[in-house]
Write an enzyme that holds these catalytic residues in place. Structure first.
Site, PDB file in Angstrom:
ATOM      1  N   TYR A  25       0.866  -1.176   0.000  1.00 28.70           N
ATOM      2  CA  TYR A  25       0.000   0.000   0.000  1.00 28.70           C
ATOM      3  C   TYR A  25       0.905   1.228   0.000  1.00 28.70           C
ATOM      4  CZ  TYR A  25      -4.336   2.485   0.907  1.00 28.70           C
ATOM      5  OH  TYR A  25      -5.394   3.312   0.813  1.00 28.70           O
ATOM      6  N   LYS A  59     -19.380 -20.867 -12.166  1.00 25.46           N
ATOM      7  CA  LYS A  59     -18.493 -20.706 -13.324  1.00 25.46           C
ATOM      8  C   LYS A  59     -17.101 -20.275 -12.840  1.00 25.46           C
ATOM      9  CE  LYS A  59     -21.528 -21.416 -16.712  1.00 25.46           C
ATOM     10  NZ  LYS A  59     -21.426 -22.294 -17.873  1.00 25.46           N
TER      11      LYS A  59
HETATM   12  C1  PYR Z   1     -24.092 -24.748 -19.254  1.00 27.97           C
HETATM   13  C2  PYR Z   1     -24.641 -23.409 -19.369  1.00 27.97           C
HETATM   14  O1  PYR Z   1     -23.912 -22.442 -19.419  1.00 27.97           O
HETATM   15  C3  PYR Z   1     -26.065 -23.237 -19.451  1.00 27.97           C
HETATM   16  O2  PYR Z   1     -26.793 -24.228 -19.473  1.00 27.97           O
HETATM   17  O3  PYR Z   1     -26.492 -22.074 -19.492  1.00 27.97           O
HETATM   18 MG    MG Z   2     -24.927 -20.553 -19.300  1.00 30.52          MG
END
Ligand code: PYR
Ligand code: MG
Ligand code: NDP
Length: 761
Positions: A49, A104
């Site tokens: 920092y 994800k």
């Molecule tokens: C796998 C995916 O991204 C969906 O089914 O929307």
């Molecule tokens: Mg998707």
């Protein structure tokens, strides 16, 4: 408001309750942020920092490219959604999309070591969305758009691509298109078809569907042979209802008006629409050897079982992990971004997408080597109708796909930092893979093929009940809950747990017909160790560990798991009264420590207090054996505070002696010592000892004593951020695992699966 169906019908492989528990247990959600630099001293603070941070600030202001050197930008992707098309569940809003977006991010990290953060943008207005995202470029190396409905997603992606100088990639479009195309290439090859004459019908004309059709056409698929359908039926020339420019681009001249009509005689069905959209009648009307990709999530347009019931010549794929042929963008986005980030690509273009699809398709045709076969349900897969595409746990993906993507980026001039040595890059990529997750996956898959009866000794405990149910639900075998049935049912009722389900067996020790046999068996073992018959009767009647261990000893169960209510050593003593060491083996505990993609086995973390030289040599052999069974090539370091004689001391003598014993035994694994932990684990430090016989850093650490083993693994866990699994009990004649008293459901299920695995598969 959508209702949550908590019944088991909601999903086949996991229950709705399990899914909720998984997300809520411990720290809620699936992500946390952890720093990469120490922040321990005044100096650290001054560097990280003010004032130190001003230096990289000025450097970046002078040369923006240095942001990749001084910040996390180069490995950081934003996963952004507004929740308007969450999987196939529809528009449930930005907030509800967060579990998918966190998911994800976890997949990015797990499969390709890409750091990512989810951003849920609460607007359905395209301009607002674009304006929100377009200014975030400096924070990230790439933008992964997710679950945004068509046609908005097309406009959003296009506009962001125009204004941002980093890859903007709508995963539902291009990720899906890449995987579906790879699967299609292979399915066509298997059925002797080609891109020119094959007739394909795609149900769904949204984000995923349009992108899939565009990619296959870009690769040469005959556009005249593709019919697109949506909720209003066939998208034909002249149709006006429910149309948009993206659909119009694929409208064909045809008399067909419904999916049923379009599918008659068709070769391929692509489903990117919704659950149950494909009927068995439609499947029956398709051409011989039809190719059916039912990709809607979480429930496909038709299930593989439904297809198999009516015809046996189809190649079927779904988006799910619990059926063969998973056509899901998880096979793509982590690796595509890995490759794009590593060359600092300014975009992800068609050439990169095609390269990824081709790399994926050819990987499925390759012979599967031994160390990879493990990721495939214990079966070595062979290219064919049940295996047209690699599984997400295939460890070759991390090197095959990013290399192809990086190479295509360089060839098309979008790589801002080309990679000179792609072979060395491939090696770096393999090192990013976290082997333990594949190891556990392999254990689970192997057990699924040969399910086992595991007794959960502390069956009255809620966590044991939940774990037993998860064990049974995951088709690992029969979970035997040991305890008083009335007590168990009362607890189950209170906690909303349904014990009357397949795979769960309740054994009431007091009422069991086997009490006599167990008592006789145990009395024969203990009568000369100061136990009277009535003492043994009491152990069998009152003590679940003794009862459970006798069940295993007399083959009424294949393995057991215990430990929640008693400390480790007490539980082990209970078990040892009933079960011996395997002939020629020594019982030890081995902990698996996982840290930053690296796994080391630490032994003995459970049994020997101050092992002799001979015991240390035995421990090395047992631990190396376990490492091999788990799929590692063992490199055993015999640890001490000294390294190869310096500093000299009595405590290291035993360790040196143990190494000599291993020499005499001519064991078939790499070992050396004595050495300090940094020599064992750090290749640069190990280089100081060129004579060291280990070919690389150690992956099995034999500790000089129980205290150092226990202290170091606990410190790794608490301070080092390592995940520690175990201690796993090794060397017993029957399969028993003991969990720690603080074990969570998932720890218990892992240990039960390991017990089942060790019971012989
Ligand atoms: C796998 C995916 O991204 C969906 O089914 O929307
Ligand atoms: Mg998707
Ligand atoms: N396996 C995988 O990797 C992936 C799977 N998918 C799945 O694909 C599906 C669509 O996702 P996405 O493209 O992002 O969503 P979109 O909202 O962008 O598009 C949905 C499309 O499906 C159509 N549709 C919905 N229900 C039906 C039906 N019963 N019959 C015919 N068409 C129907 C809609 O028709 P209309 O235009 O008339 O409204 C629309 O064209 C989801 O189930 C999703 O889970 C998506 C991405 C990846």
């Amino acid at each position: 408001m959508p209702e949550i169906d908590k019944s088991d019908r909601a999903m086949t492989s996991v229950t709705a309750q399990e899914a909720l528990d998984f997300h809520s247990q411990g720290r809620p959600g699936k992500l946390e942020i952890s720093p990469t630099k120490p922040m321990a001293t005044q100096r650290d603070l001054s560097l990280a920092y003010s004032p130190g941070v001003a230096v990289p600030v000025k450097a970046i202001a002078d040369d923006p490219a240095t942001a990749y050197d001084y910040t996390s930008r180069g490995n950081m992707v934003a996963v952004i959604s507004n929740g308007t098309a969450i999987l196939g569940l529809g528009n449930l809003g930005a907030l509800a999309s967060k579990p998918v977006m966190e998911g994800k991010c976890v997949l990015f990290k797990r499969f390709a070591d890409v750091d990512s953060i989810d951003l849920e943008v609460d607007t359905e207005n395209v301009d607002e969305f674009v304006n929100c995202v377009r200014f975030l470029g400096p924070s990230f190396g790439g933008i992964n758009l997710e679950d945004i409905k068509a046609p908005d997603c097309f406009i959003i992606e296009q506009r962001l691509r125009e204004v941002m100088d980093i890859p903007v990639f709508h995963d539902d479009q291009h990720g899906t298109a890449i995987i579906a195309t790879a699967g299609l290439i292979n399915a066509l090859a298997l059925t002797g078809r080609d891109f020119n004459t094959t007739k394909l019908v795609c149900n769904g004309a949204g984000a995923a569907a349009i992108a899939c059709i565009e990619l296959i056409k870009a690769m040469g698929f005959n556009a005249e042979n593709v019919i697109l359908c949506d909720t209003k039926g066939v998208i034909h020339q002249g149709r006006t209802d429910g149309m948009n420019q993206w659909k119009s681009a694929h409208a064909v001249k045809t008399d067909h008006r419904t999916l049923t009509e379009a599918l008659r005689g068709a070769d391929v069905f692509f489903g990117l629409s919704a659950k149950g959209a494909l009927s068995t009648e439609m499947v029956l009307s398709m051409a011989p050897r039809p190719i059916i990709f039912a990709m809607a999530n979480p429930d496909p347009e038709i299930t593989p079982e439904e297809v198999t019931q009516i015809r046996d010549d189809a190649i079927v794929a779904t988006g799910r992990s619990d059926y063969p042929n998973q056509v899901n963008n998880v096979l793509g986005f982590p690796y595509i971004f890995r490759g794009a980030l590593d060359v600092r690509a300014s975009t992800i273009n068609d050439a990169m997408k095609i390269a990824a699809a081709e790399a994926l398709a050819s990987l499925a045709k390759e012979d599967v080597p031994d160390d990879v076969a493990a990721a495939y349900q214990g079966n070595r897969p062979r290219f064919g109708p049940q295996y047209i595409i690699p599984v997400p746990f295939d460890p070759r993906l991390i090197s095959a796909i990013p290399i192809a993507v990086a190479k295509a980026a360089m060839e098309t001039g979008v790589a801002r930092k080309p990679i000179a040595d792609l072979t060395a890059y491939g090696q770096q990529l393999s090192a990013r893979r976290d082997p333990i997750a594949s190891t556990l996956q392999r254990i689970f898959e192997r057990v699924r093929r040969q399910p086992k009866r595991i007794v959960f000794a502390e069956g009255e405990e809620v966590q044991m009940m939940r774990s037993a149910i998860a064990y049974a639900n995951q088709q690992l075998g029969t979970a035997i809950l040991l305890g008083r049935e009335d007590q168990m049912r009362e607890t189950a009722e209170r906690e909303g747990i349904d014990l009357d389900r397949p795979g769960i067996q309740i054994v009431n020790a007091r009422l069991s017909k086997r009490v006599g046999a167990y008592t006789d068996f145990l009395y024969a073992r203990l009568q000369r160790q100061g136990y009277l018959f009535r003492d043994v009767q009491r152990l069998i009647n009152n003590d679940r560990n003794h009862f459970a261990a006798c069940m295993v000893a007399l083959a009424d169960a294949d393995g057991m798991v215990t430990g929640l209510t008693r400390n480790y050593s007490t539980a082990l003593e209970d078990v040892r009264r009933c079960i011996d060491a395997k002939p020629g083996h020594r019982v030890i505990g081995v902990s698996l420590a996982l840290c930053r993609g690296r796994t080391v086995l630490v032994a003995d973390t459970a049994v020997h207090d101050m092992p002799s030289a001979e015991e240390l040599a035995d421990i090395a052999e047992e631990a190396a054996g376990l490492a091999k069974r788990l799929g590692y090539e063992p490199r055993v370091a015999m640890l001490a505070y000294s390294t190869f004689g310096h500093p000299s001391g009595e405590r290291s003598e035993r360790v040196r002696e143990a190494v000599k014993m291993l020499d005499k035994r001519r064991v078939d694994f790499e070992y050396d010592g004595e050495m300090a932990a940094d020599v064992a684990l750090n290749s640069r430090v190990m280089e100081q000892y060129p004579f060291c016989r280990l070919s690389g850093t150690a992956n099995v650490l034999v500790m000089p004593a129980f205290h150092s083993a226990s202290i170091s693994t606990k410190m790794l866990q608490e301070l080092g951020g390592s995940t520690v699994i175990g201690p796993l009990l090794v060397g017993l004649d029957k399969s028993v695992q003991i969990v720690s008293m603080s074990a969570k459901d998932s720890d218990i299920v892992n240990m039960a699966a390991i017990a089942a695995y060790n019971a012989g598969t």
